[in-house]
Design a protein around this motif. Structure first.
Motif, PDB file in Angstrom:
ATOM      1  N   LEU A 168       0.821  -1.211   0.000  1.00 42.32           N
ATOM      2  CA  LEU A 168       0.000   0.000   0.000  1.00 42.32           C
ATOM      3  C   LEU A 168       0.859   1.267   0.000  1.00 42.32           C
ATOM      4  O   LEU A 168       0.499   2.278  -0.628  1.00 42.32           O
ATOM      5  N   ASP A 169       1.996   1.212   0.662  1.00 35.41           N
ATOM      6  CA  ASP A 169       2.867   2.382   0.723  1.00 35.41           C
ATOM      7  C   ASP A 169       3.384   2.758  -0.667  1.00 35.41           C
ATOM      8  O   ASP A 169       3.442   3.950  -1.028  1.00 35.41           O
ATOM      9  N   ASN A 170       3.739   1.739  -1.478  1.00 32.35           N
ATOM     10  CA  ASN A 170       4.209   2.024  -2.843  1.00 32.35           C
ATOM     11  C   ASN A 170       3.108   2.662  -3.678  1.00 32.35           C
ATOM     12  O   ASN A 170       3.371   3.601  -4.460  1.00 32.35           O
ATOM     13  N   LEU A 171       1.882   2.167  -3.544  1.00 33.64           N
ATOM     14  CA  LEU A 171       0.765   2.745  -4.296  1.00 33.64           C
ATOM     15  C   LEU A 171       0.527   4.201  -3.887  1.00 33.64           C
ATOM     16  O   LEU A 171       0.194   5.045  -4.748  1.00 33.64           O
ATOM     17  N   TYR A 172       0.697   4.494  -2.602  1.00 31.41           N
ATOM     18  CA  TYR A 172       0.496   5.868  -2.130  1.00 31.41           C
ATOM     19  C   TYR A 172       1.500   6.815  -2.802  1.00 31.41           C
ATOM     20  O   TYR A 172       1.120   7.872  -3.320  1.00 31.41           O
ATOM     21  N   TRP A 173       2.787   6.435  -2.816  1.00 38.46           N
ATOM     22  CA  TRP A 173       3.797   7.337  -3.352  1.00 38.46           C
ATOM     23  C   TRP A 173       3.723   7.452  -4.868  1.00 38.46           C
ATOM     24  O   TRP A 173       4.061   8.502  -5.440  1.00 38.46           O
ATOM     25  N   GLU A 174       3.248   6.420  -5.535  1.00 33.71           N
ATOM     26  CA  GLU A 174       3.033   6.543  -6.974  1.00 33.71           C
ATOM     27  C   GLU A 174       1.918   7.549  -7.261  1.00 33.71           C
ATOM     28  O   GLU A 174       2.014   8.356  -8.201  1.00 33.71           O
ATOM     29  N   ALA A 175       0.854   7.502  -6.464  1.00 22.54           N
ATOM     30  CA  ALA A 175      -0.230   8.482  -6.624  1.00 22.54           C
ATOM     31  C   ALA A 175       0.270   9.902  -6.286  1.00 22.54           C
ATOM     32  O   ALA A 175      -0.057  10.888  -6.994  1.00 22.54           O
ATOM     33  N   TYR A 176       1.029  10.002  -5.238  1.00 24.17           N
ATOM     34  CA  TYR A 176       1.571  11.302  -4.831  1.00 24.17           C
ATOM     35  C   TYR A 176       2.426  11.918  -5.936  1.00 24.17           C
ATOM     36  O   TYR A 176       2.320  13.117  -6.259  1.00 24.17           O
ATOM     37  N   ASP A 177       3.282  11.085  -6.529  1.00 28.94           N
ATOM     38  CA  ASP A 177       4.158  11.595  -7.587  1.00 28.94           C
ATOM     39  C   ASP A 177       3.361  12.054  -8.796  1.00 28.94           C
ATOM     40  O   ASP A 177       3.729  13.067  -9.451  1.00 28.94           O
TER      41      ASP A 177
END
Length: 243
Positions: A230-239
């Motif tokens: 979930l953390d990887n998905l969050y930072w991809e969305a953030y970027d």
């Protein structure tokens, strides 16, 4: 001189020995005739000696009684049946266990995807209430279950969380984040952990098979690796939004 041929006595010429007369007419004894007994001290048999036990010959041929045949052991039959049953059980297990595991996996995946959709609806309902009360819901921003990861939220986040808890029962159980554009939820993702790649991730819109969907600013369908978290998905969305 002649002699008697019976007793050997010398005889005068022409004399006959008296012993010849005695042997010619032997005296009869007057003893009573003894009865015939049956050999056991009993009375004589009525018709002489007893008959043979089987009557008159020919006698029946003696036949030796057959010995009881030893019962053959059925142990090998039982062992064969048990072996066949075990073999069939192993074959059934080899077929059914993977199928059951696959069914369980799909059931869990379907459940967590359903929870992501519930999160999306609960968030939109909460923002509609906030908007109706006059708060600003415009702009694009990220709301997260981890407070430090909230980005560019234009309204009171505590008020929003209170409303969300009312509509989403899994708010305390799951880790999640949502991407909101002008009050409309474009993307939602949740899991039971931020960092474990072994935990299933539910997204809205849904992914394919067990690959979660990534957030896409232009709305394209991008699917992440199934070992992501979930953390990887969050930072991809953030970027994509703020990068």
């Amino acid at each position: 001189m002649s002699f008697c041929t019976r007793c050997g006595r010398p005889l005068a010429e022409g004399e006959t020995c008296s012993c010849s007369t005695a042997f010619t007419n032997p005296p009869q004894n007057n003893y009573p005739q003894q009865p015939q007994y049956n050999g056991c001290g009993g009375q004589p048999y009525p018709q002489g000696y007893p008959q043979a036990p089987y009557g008159q010959p020919p006698y029946p041929q003696y036949v030796q009684p057959p010995y009881a045949q030893q019962k053959k052991s059925d142990g090998w039959v039982i062992a064969l049946v048990i072996g066949i049953v075990l073999l069939l059980a192993l074959i059934a297990a080899a077929i059914l266990v993977p199928a059951m595991l696959g069914y369980t996996h799909k059931s869990r995946l379907s459940s967590i995807r359903s929870q992501a959709n519930v999160l999306r609806k609960a968030a939109e309902t909460s923002m509609i209430e906030i908007d109706e009360e006059g708060s600003n819901v415009k702009g694009i921003y990220i709301i997260s279950s981890d407070e430090k990861d909230n980005v560019a939220v234009p309204f009171d986040i505590d008020d929003f969380n209170t409303r969300l808890d009312r509509y989403f029962e899994g708010a305390e159980k799951y880790k999640y984040f949502i991407v909101v554009n002008n009050g409309y939820v474009e993307y939602a993702a949740l899991s039971e952990s931020w960092t474990k790649k072994t935990e299933m991730i539910g997204t809205w819109p849904v992914g394919t098979d067990d690959k979660p969907r990534e957030y896409s600013k232009d709305g394209s369908s991008v699917f992440s690796d199934k070992k992501t978290n979930l953390d990887n998905l969050y930072w991809e969305a953030y970027d994509q939004i703020f990068g």
